[in-house]
Design an enzyme around this catalytic site. Sequence first.
Site, short mmCIF file in Angstrom:
data_model
loop_
_atom_site.label_atom_id
_atom_site.label_comp_id
_atom_site.label_asym_id
_atom_site.label_seq_id
_atom_site.Cartn_x
_atom_site.Cartn_y
_atom_site.Cartn_z
N THR A 1 43.74 17.74 99.35
CA THR A 1 42.64 17.24 98.80
C THR A 1 43.03 16.00 97.82
O THR A 1 44.13 15.90 97.80
CB THR A 1 41.70 18.04 97.92
N TYR B 1 45.18 24.07 84.12
CA TYR B 1 44.52 24.54 85.20
C TYR B 1 44.77 25.96 85.38
O TYR B 1 43.71 26.78 85.67
CB TYR B 1 45.19 23.68 86.37
N ASP C 1 26.58 16.71 85.54
CA ASP C 1 27.78 17.24 84.76
C ASP C 1 27.57 18.98 84.78
O ASP C 1 26.88 19.36 83.88
CB ASP C 1 28.01 16.61 83.54
#
Length: 297
Positions: free
Chosen positions: A189, A154, A63
């Site tokens: 994607t 984001y 991670d």
Amino acid sequence: MSRRNVLEGRVAVVTGAARGIGELLARKLAERGVRVALVGLEPEELRRVAGTLGTEAAHWYADVTDQEAMERVAREVRARFGRVDVVVANAGVATGGPLDDCDFATWRRVVEVNLIGSVITGRAFLPALTASRGYLLQIASLAAVAPAPMMTAYCASKAGVEAYAHSLRAEVGHRGVGVGVGYLSWTDTDMVRGADESDVMREMRRRLPWPANRTYPPGPAVDRLVTGIERRSAHAYAQWWLRGSQPVRGLLPGLIALGGRREMRRVASRFRDLKGPGLLGAGGAADAARPVDTERH
């Protein structure tokens, strides 16, 4: 010197390499004779990618927000390959929807992975990059240049990594380390397809002005990023028109605010569609399902 010879025999680390842009970057680099270390949260997918690259490759399960794990990975990659010449900080997740109706734990996770995880990655591999006088490519986004409504986490995280990478370039340039920022618009994607599962998000995106309203194929986009790596570019633009956004970026927040006000008023009654979207796409699902243990597989 040919472009292939610039990278042939080098060692590259790619985070978020199990799928999407990360996987394709690993493949394009391998085609140029690069030895590749893959890092991510999907061990079976990482193993699949590593086994089909046609070059020396290995994978690590970690991670990127776990500092101890990433420092261990950096040590092990260097021990495995002897050096690190390129690091691509690509790992990222996304969510969408209005800020005042979001799951804030999910919002926070986007910032932690995209921003804090990128910084942890850069810090962990900086000693190896200093030793090789290498290059770090930090993947950002059009979202860093043109912050849009319904994407606060984001956009904030990508603006953050852009600023971090620019600052780091000035900080480590005297050591011979290059740092670049990679910019992508909407690229095909699983993350973008996940966003399109929401009728509201899909409709708002398609109402953006051309060329920002298109979804672009990943192949040419990644080719341009690899060219940026070859040239140790300060900026690498995955879509041709993104370069033109830089001179006018100061105007974009105001223009987006004007258009956003109209769009948000139009879709306000449909916000219920966006409640609890979670992290988008298969990569987001893998992040949400991550175990606490980050041992190498």
